[in-house]
Design a protein around this motif. Structure first.
Motif, short mmCIF file in Angstrom:
data_model
loop_
_atom_site.label_atom_id
_atom_site.label_comp_id
_atom_site.label_asym_id
_atom_site.label_seq_id
_atom_site.Cartn_x
_atom_site.Cartn_y
_atom_site.Cartn_z
N LEU A 171 2.52 2.49 2.59
CA LEU A 171 2.19 3.01 3.80
C LEU A 171 3.76 3.70 4.38
O LEU A 171 4.74 3.02 4.25
N THR B 68 -11.93 0.20 0.09
CA THR B 68 -11.10 1.25 0.19
C THR B 68 -9.66 0.73 0.90
O THR B 68 -9.72 -0.47 1.38
N VAL B 69 -8.77 1.44 1.17
CA VAL B 69 -7.39 1.09 1.79
C VAL B 69 -7.75 0.79 3.10
O VAL B 69 -7.25 -0.36 3.86
N GLU B 70 -8.81 1.48 3.83
CA GLU B 70 -9.10 1.38 5.07
C GLU B 70 -9.69 0.04 5.47
O GLU B 70 -9.53 -0.84 6.28
N LEU C 20 -5.55 2.85 10.14
CA LEU C 20 -6.66 2.98 8.87
C LEU C 20 -7.66 1.92 9.12
O LEU C 20 -8.75 2.29 8.65
N LEU D 244 -9.66 -2.61 -4.44
CA LEU D 244 -9.40 -1.23 -4.55
C LEU D 244 -10.37 -0.61 -5.92
O LEU D 244 -11.00 0.58 -5.72
N LEU E 144 0.82 -1.38 0.04
CA LEU E 144 0.12 0.02 0.01
C LEU E 144 0.89 1.20 0.06
O LEU E 144 0.47 2.50 0.11
N LEU F 98 -9.27 -2.66 3.48
CA LEU F 98 -8.52 -3.77 3.28
C LEU F 98 -7.48 -4.06 4.59
O LEU F 98 -7.54 -5.36 4.98
N CYS F 99 -7.22 -3.02 5.21
CA CYS F 99 -6.53 -3.02 6.41
C CYS F 99 -7.35 -3.63 7.71
O CYS F 99 -6.88 -4.71 8.18
N SER G 260 -5.31 -6.93 -4.09
CA SER G 260 -5.64 -5.67 -3.51
C SER G 260 -5.92 -4.57 -4.59
O SER G 260 -6.94 -3.69 -4.65
N SER G 261 -5.31 -4.72 -5.78
CA SER G 261 -5.56 -3.50 -6.68
C SER G 261 -6.94 -4.06 -7.36
O SER G 261 -7.66 -2.65 -7.56
#
Length: 335
Positions: free
Chosen positions: A170, A224-226, A183, A219, A168, A228-229, A215-216
């Motif tokens: 980060l 959202t990234v949140e 996140l 998304l 990601l 996935l986390c 992941s891609s």
């Protein structure tokens, strides 16, 4: 009154701590932070430790307000860990022990976490969940050993989080796992991720590969990234709670202690606390001062070893990258 100084440098945390019996005198730390999307390599980490260790040592002595002649024993991390950083810090520990004419003790990194956790929280004989960037183990004490009931069969839970943070892109400041935790707090949409518990052991490499691959696409499809986390945390923490609960039931303990850098995660603590309450058990956990690798925990474990009469020959004071938790004779604990 015995005063011990501890040197820690098994990974990217460089720490020096001083303890007087159970009184904390100082706990100083400096972290090597690599660029976003990158991990920390042994060579660069060792360079960081070499450049900063004398300053951290001076800071620890100044904060403790003691002189080297007041120290009774010098302790350092013998392993497990990354070879170059371990070697760098152990050389300094050996040098100051010789200059100060003090005994030297090599400490198992995991034992340091456990003894620090027991000391700070007051846990008596808990099931220990040891979760960090390099280690994942479920541990219980029996017959002068910390016995490993279950562990990762591939990568550690912290390594899984760290590597997903790289996917990601980060920041690694203050740590990738911490940034994933923040996140995840605002994630609302759960995506089902492979769940891999094998008896008492856990596996994270397949989960990481799945997240790297998907992941891609996720998304682009409304996650959202949140999210996935959040999904990753919920899944892997559930695996840890399940295996810890099974060990708790097997041993008949009423205490769980979480140690290691990932043990700072408040969501993991919350999930474990719910399980403990359902079983009539108590959860013990600490904050980042003691969860994250530090020199104080090495000093604490070394102090216990020293008081139990353990001494090491100079020729035995090397490093061992693969130093198992259950290789150590825990002679200081009473059965």
């Amino acid at each position: 009154m015995v005063i011990a100084i501890g040197f820690e440098g098994s990974a990217n945390k460089l720490g020096v701590g001083i303890i007087k019996d159970n009184e904390i005198l100082s706990n100083c730390r400096k972290t090597y932070i690599s660029p976003p999307g990158e991990g920390f390599m042994p060579k660069e980490t060792a360079i960081h430790h070499r450049q900063n260790i004398l300053a951290v040592l001076k800071q620890a002595l100044d904060e403790a307000n003691i002189k080297p002649n007041e120290i009774d024993v010098v302790c350092y991390t013998k392993g497990p860990g990354m070879g170059a950083p371990l070697a760098c810090v152990s050389v300094v520990a050996r040098t100051v022990a010789q200059i100060w004419n003090k005994p030297l003790l090599g400490v198992n990194h995991c034992i340091g976490h456990i003894e620090m956790g027991r000391s700070v929280t007051g846990a008596n004989n808990p099931i220990v969940l040891y979760v960090s960037g390099g280690n994942t183990q479920i541990i219980a004490y029996s017959r002068k050993k910390y016995r490993i009931f279950g562990e990762t069969i591939d990568i550690a839970v912290g390594n899984c989080l760290d590597r997903f943070a790289r996917v990601l892109k980060l920041s690694n400041d203050p740590s990738p796992g911490f940034n994933i935790e923040q996140l995840a707090k605002t994630g609302t949409k759960y995506h089902a991720i492979p769940y891999c518990v094998k008896g008492m052991d856990v596996s994270f490499s397949g989960i990481l590969s799945y997240m790297e691959e998907k992941s891609s696409k996720l998304l682009k499809n409304g996650y959202t990234v949140e999210d996935l986390c959040y999904s990753l945390q919920e899944t892997i923490f559930a695996m840890l709670v399940e295996t810890t609960e099974r060990a708790l039931a097997h041993v008949g303990s009423k205490e769980v202690l979480i140690v290691g850098g990932v043990g700072c995660n408040l969501r993991l603590q919350e999930m474990m606390r719910i399980m403990c309450e359902e079983r009539g058990a108590v959860l013990f956990a600490t904050d980042e001062r003691f969860c994250i690798d530090n020199g104080l925990m090495i000093a604490k474990a070394g102090l216990e070893m020293f008081n139990a009469g353990i001494r090491m020959k100079w020729e035995d004071c090397g490093i061992t990258q693969r130093y198992r938790t259950d290789d150590v004779d825990v002679t200081w604990r009473k059965d």
